[in-house]
Motif scaffolding. Structure first.
Motif, PDB file in Angstrom:
ATOM      1  N   GLY A   1       0.803  -1.216   0.000  1.00  0.00           N
ATOM      2  CA  GLY A   1       0.000   0.000   0.000  1.00  0.00           C
ATOM      3  C   GLY A   1       0.833   1.262   0.000  1.00  0.00           C
ATOM      4  O   GLY A   1       0.378   2.317  -0.438  1.00  0.00           O
ATOM      5  N   CYS A   2       2.061   1.168   0.488  1.00  0.00           N
ATOM      6  CA  CYS A   2       2.902   2.354   0.659  1.00  0.00           C
ATOM      7  C   CYS A   2       4.255   2.132  -0.012  1.00  0.00           C
ATOM      8  O   CYS A   2       4.988   1.215   0.362  1.00  0.00           O
ATOM      9  CB  CYS A   2       3.086   2.639   2.146  1.00  0.00           C
ATOM     10  SG  CYS A   2       3.983   4.155   2.501  1.00  0.00           S
ATOM     11  N   VAL A   3       4.561   2.953  -1.012  1.00  0.00           N
ATOM     12  CA  VAL A   3       5.883   2.993  -1.645  1.00  0.00           C
ATOM     13  C   VAL A   3       6.172   4.457  -1.938  1.00  0.00           C
ATOM     14  O   VAL A   3       5.441   5.089  -2.706  1.00  0.00           O
ATOM     15  CB  VAL A   3       5.938   2.179  -2.956  1.00  0.00           C
ATOM     16  CG1 VAL A   3       7.340   2.244  -3.554  1.00  0.00           C
ATOM     17  CG2 VAL A   3       5.527   0.731  -2.731  1.00  0.00           C
ATOM     18  N   GLY A   4       7.200   5.008  -1.331  1.00  0.00           N
ATOM     19  CA  GLY A   4       7.440   6.429  -1.532  1.00  0.00           C
ATOM     20  C   GLY A   4       8.867   6.827  -1.227  1.00  0.00           C
ATOM     21  O   GLY A   4       9.685   6.027  -0.764  1.00  0.00           O
ATOM     22  N   VAL A   5       9.155   8.098  -1.498  1.00  0.00           N
ATOM     23  CA  VAL A   5      10.425   8.714  -1.140  1.00  0.00           C
ATOM     24  C   VAL A   5      10.125   9.887  -0.213  1.00  0.00           C
ATOM     25  O   VAL A   5       8.963  10.238   0.018  1.00  0.00           O
ATOM     26  CB  VAL A   5      11.195   9.180  -2.395  1.00  0.00           C
ATOM     27  CG1 VAL A   5      11.539   7.994  -3.284  1.00  0.00           C
ATOM     28  CG2 VAL A   5      10.406  10.227  -3.178  1.00  0.00           C
ATOM     29  N   ALA A   6      11.163  10.509   0.323  1.00  0.00           N
ATOM     30  CA  ALA A   6      10.957  11.653   1.212  1.00  0.00           C
ATOM     31  C   ALA A   6      10.454  12.852   0.414  1.00  0.00           C
ATOM     32  O   ALA A   6      10.975  13.151  -0.662  1.00  0.00           O
ATOM     33  CB  ALA A   6      12.261  12.010   1.917  1.00  0.00           C
ATOM     34  N   PRO A   7       9.431  13.558   0.915  1.00  0.00           N
ATOM     35  CA  PRO A   7       8.954  14.762   0.224  1.00  0.00           C
ATOM     36  C   PRO A   7       9.968  15.896   0.327  1.00  0.00           C
ATOM     37  O   PRO A   7      10.816  15.928   1.219  1.00  0.00           O
ATOM     38  CB  PRO A   7       7.653  15.103   0.954  1.00  0.00           C
ATOM     39  CG  PRO A   7       7.785  14.461   2.294  1.00  0.00           C
ATOM     40  CD  PRO A   7       8.630  13.240   2.107  1.00  0.00           C
ATOM     41  N   ALA A   8       9.849  16.845  -0.596  1.00  0.00           N
ATOM     42  CA  ALA A   8      10.824  17.940  -0.666  1.00  0.00           C
ATOM     43  C   ALA A   8      10.668  18.925   0.478  1.00  0.00           C
ATOM     44  O   ALA A   8      11.647  19.513   0.935  1.00  0.00           O
ATOM     45  CB  ALA A   8      10.690  18.663  -2.005  1.00  0.00           C
ATOM     46  N   ARG A   9       9.447  19.132   0.945  1.00  0.00           N
ATOM     47  CA  ARG A   9       9.197  20.132   1.978  1.00  0.00           C
ATOM     48  C   ARG A   9       8.215  19.568   2.999  1.00  0.00           C
ATOM     49  O   ARG A   9       7.406  18.694   2.690  1.00  0.00           O
ATOM     50  CB  ARG A   9       8.602  21.412   1.371  1.00  0.00           C
ATOM     51  CG  ARG A   9       9.534  22.140   0.424  1.00  0.00           C
ATOM     52  CD  ARG A   9       8.877  23.386  -0.144  1.00  0.00           C
ATOM     53  NE  ARG A   9       7.705  23.056  -0.947  1.00  0.00           N
ATOM     54  CZ  ARG A   9       7.772  22.706  -2.225  1.00  0.00           C
ATOM     55  NH1 ARG A   9       8.937  22.626  -2.832  1.00  0.00           N
ATOM     56  NH2 ARG A   9       6.676  22.423  -2.901  1.00  0.00           N
ATOM     57  N   ASP A  10       8.290  20.106   4.203  1.00  0.00           N
ATOM     58  CA  ASP A  10       7.343  19.771   5.266  1.00  0.00           C
ATOM     59  C   ASP A  10       7.507  18.322   5.720  1.00  0.00           C
ATOM     60  O   ASP A  10       8.270  17.543   5.157  1.00  0.00           O
ATOM     61  CB  ASP A  10       5.895  20.017   4.825  1.00  0.00           C
ATOM     62  CG  ASP A  10       5.655  21.453   4.415  1.00  0.00           C
ATOM     63  OD1 ASP A  10       6.242  22.338   5.056  1.00  0.00           O
ATOM     64  OD2 ASP A  10       4.895  21.677   3.452  1.00  0.00           O
ATOM     65  N   ARG A  11       6.770  17.987   6.748  1.00  0.00           N
ATOM     66  CA  ARG A  11       6.721  16.625   7.256  1.00  0.00           C
ATOM     67  C   ARG A  11       5.318  16.078   7.052  1.00  0.00           C
ATOM     68  O   ARG A  11       4.338  16.776   7.279  1.00  0.00           O
ATOM     69  CB  ARG A  11       7.067  16.582   8.746  1.00  0.00           C
ATOM     70  CG  ARG A  11       8.498  16.950   9.080  1.00  0.00           C
ATOM     71  CD  ARG A  11       8.730  16.834  10.570  1.00  0.00           C
ATOM     72  NE  ARG A  11      10.096  17.150  10.938  1.00  0.00           N
ATOM     73  CZ  ARG A  11      10.554  17.119  12.191  1.00  0.00           C
ATOM     74  NH1 ARG A  11       9.740  16.785  13.182  1.00  0.00           N
ATOM     75  NH2 ARG A  11      11.807  17.420  12.445  1.00  0.00           N
ATOM     76  N   TRP A  12       5.243  14.822   6.652  1.00  0.00           N
ATOM     77  CA  TRP A  12       3.955  14.174   6.429  1.00  0.00           C
ATOM     78  C   TRP A  12       3.958  12.840   7.157  1.00  0.00           C
ATOM     79  O   TRP A  12       4.913  12.080   7.054  1.00  0.00           O
ATOM     80  CB  TRP A  12       3.722  13.932   4.934  1.00  0.00           C
ATOM     81  CG  TRP A  12       3.696  15.179   4.118  1.00  0.00           C
ATOM     82  CD1 TRP A  12       4.754  15.802   3.527  1.00  0.00           C
ATOM     83  CD2 TRP A  12       2.548  15.972   3.804  1.00  0.00           C
ATOM     84  NE1 TRP A  12       4.345  16.924   2.862  1.00  0.00           N
ATOM     85  CE2 TRP A  12       2.994  17.053   3.010  1.00  0.00           C
ATOM     86  CE3 TRP A  12       1.186  15.865   4.109  1.00  0.00           C
ATOM     87  CZ2 TRP A  12       2.126  18.022   2.525  1.00  0.00           C
ATOM     88  CZ3 TRP A  12       0.329  16.829   3.624  1.00  0.00           C
ATOM     89  CH2 TRP A  12       0.790  17.894   2.844  1.00  0.00           C
ATOM     90  N   VAL A  13       2.883  12.547   7.879  1.00  0.00           N
ATOM     91  CA  VAL A  13       2.754  11.208   8.447  1.00  0.00           C
ATOM     92  C   VAL A  13       2.481  10.239   7.306  1.00  0.00           C
ATOM     93  O   VAL A  13       2.045  10.628   6.214  1.00  0.00           O
ATOM     94  CB  VAL A  13       1.636  11.149   9.504  1.00  0.00           C
ATOM     95  CG1 VAL A  13       1.964  12.040  10.681  1.00  0.00           C
ATOM     96  CG2 VAL A  13       0.289  11.518   8.896  1.00  0.00           C
ATOM     97  N   ASN A  14       2.725   8.951   7.548  1.00  0.00           N
ATOM     98  CA  ASN A  14       2.692   8.005   6.434  1.00  0.00           C
ATOM     99  C   ASN A  14       1.294   7.582   6.013  1.00  0.00           C
ATOM    100  O   ASN A  14       1.145   6.668   5.202  1.00  0.00           O
ATOM    101  CB  ASN A  14       3.558   6.780   6.731  1.00  0.00           C
ATOM    102  CG  ASN A  14       3.058   5.984   7.920  1.00  0.00           C
ATOM    103  OD1 ASN A  14       2.011   6.271   8.486  1.00  0.00           O
ATOM    104  ND2 ASN A  14       3.824   4.968   8.313  1.00  0.00           N
ATOM    105  N   SER A  15       0.248   8.239   6.518  1.00  0.00           N
ATOM    106  CA  SER A  15      -1.091   8.017   5.966  1.00  0.00           C
ATOM    107  C   SER A  15      -1.324   8.851   4.707  1.00  0.00           C
ATOM    108  O   SER A  15      -2.315   8.647   3.999  1.00  0.00           O
ATOM    109  CB  SER A  15      -2.164   8.346   7.007  1.00  0.00           C
ATOM    110  OG  SER A  15      -2.054   9.694   7.432  1.00  0.00           O
ATOM    111  N   TRP A  16      -0.418   9.795   4.415  1.00  0.00           N
ATOM    112  CA  TRP A  16      -0.562  10.681   3.263  1.00  0.00           C
ATOM    113  C   TRP A  16       0.165  10.117   2.045  1.00  0.00           C
ATOM    114  O   TRP A  16       1.066   9.291   2.156  1.00  0.00           O
ATOM    115  CB  TRP A  16       0.009  12.060   3.586  1.00  0.00           C
ATOM    116  CG  TRP A  16      -0.830  12.872   4.514  1.00  0.00           C
ATOM    117  CD1 TRP A  16      -0.894  12.755   5.875  1.00  0.00           C
ATOM    118  CD2 TRP A  16      -1.732  13.917   4.157  1.00  0.00           C
ATOM    119  NE1 TRP A  16      -1.775  13.672   6.392  1.00  0.00           N
ATOM    120  CE2 TRP A  16      -2.305  14.407   5.354  1.00  0.00           C
ATOM    121  CE3 TRP A  16      -2.106  14.502   2.951  1.00  0.00           C
ATOM    122  CZ2 TRP A  16      -3.234  15.437   5.380  1.00  0.00           C
ATOM    123  CZ3 TRP A  16      -3.024  15.536   2.968  1.00  0.00           C
ATOM    124  CH2 TRP A  16      -3.586  15.993   4.170  1.00  0.00           C
ATOM    125  N   ALA A  17      -0.229  10.613   0.882  1.00  0.00           N
ATOM    126  CA  ALA A  17       0.477  10.317  -0.366  1.00  0.00           C
ATOM    127  C   ALA A  17       0.480  11.577  -1.215  1.00  0.00           C
ATOM    128  O   ALA A  17      -0.348  12.476  -1.034  1.00  0.00           O
ATOM    129  CB  ALA A  17      -0.191   9.170  -1.117  1.00  0.00           C
TER     130      ALA A  17
END
Length: 236
Positions: free
Chosen positions: A71-87
């Motif tokens: 369900g979750c495959v990602g890299v670190a976003p460029a800005r801000d912090r996001w909990v892993n429920s976001w995409a």
């Protein structure tokens, strides 16, 4: 190592092997339709299932074939912090069933090093993931391979491929914005790699596009748009 913005991290999903126990649940007031039918009068409820011989043992009369996914495959976003429920454009928790054995997930790198993260393994998930914890949540082993490629100039959101389809995805609220973004990304892909003029791409997709919402419960909703590769062979 060596991953930089301007590149794409390609995650090859080679094999997902779930454990022999899974879980699903409904909290009573969450999911795709909170309050839509009035008070659910259900309350929190859950179910533990055995996973055996490639099937989910729902009860002593019925079993369902597994379709393991990440369900979750990602890299670190460029800005801000996001909990892993976001995409978002960085990938993340998009809950797309096509992220399974044989898939290639192409994610635009946002920060040096990429910082790949994976998780949220499901043995099975229906479209919409309507209960919130609605897939057959499980653990297991995922065998992956990664490579770096240059990012196409017209690519913003993750792309997915397998032997049969090319796919674009996007996450947004309302859901129609996720669909429009995924559709826009598909139009750009056809223009950039398959030599379509914009007007021809619109008319072509009006006949062959497949699209659906894969989860309707996270902070932003996920759409996947798909075109069969066999329909594109003539463009090469």
């Amino acid at each position: 190592e060596g991953a930089e913005p301007g590149q794409v991290l390609v995650v090859h999903v080679e094999k997902i092997t779930p454990h022999n126990i899974g879980w699903t649940g409904y909290r009573g007031n969450t999911g795709a339709m909170p309050g839509w039918l009035g008070d659910s009068n259900v309350g929190p409820t859950s179910k533990v299932v055995e996973i055996r011989d490639g099937r989910i043992i729902w009860n002593d009369k019925f079993s369902i074939p597994i379709k393991p996914m990440l369900g979750c495959v990602g890299v670190a976003p460029a800005r801000d912090r996001w909990v892993n429920s976001w995409a978002g454009v960085w990938g993340g928790n998009f809950d797309i069933q096509e992220v399974t054995d044989g898939a290639q997930v192409h994610i635009p790198i946002q920060v040096p090093g990429a910082n790949l993260h994976i998780g949220d393994m499901h043995a099975l998930q229906g479209d919409g993931e309507i209960c919130g914890g609605g897939g057959i949540e499980t653990g297991g082993i995922a065998r992956l391979r990664v490579e770096l490629k240059d990012k196409p100039a017209d690519m913003t959101w993750p792309r997915i491929e397998n032997d049969e389809y090319i796919m674009t995805t996007a996450q947004a609220r309302p859901a129609e914005d996720a669909f429009r973004t995924a559709l826009s990304e598909m139009l750009l892909w056809l223009e950039g790699e398959y030599n379509f003029a914009r007007k021809d791409a619109f008319m072509f997709l009006a006949q062959v596009l497949e699209a659906r919402i894969t989860q309707f419960v996270n902070p932003t909703f996920s759409y996947v748009a798909k075109v069969k590769k066999e329909y594109l062979e003539w463009t090469r």
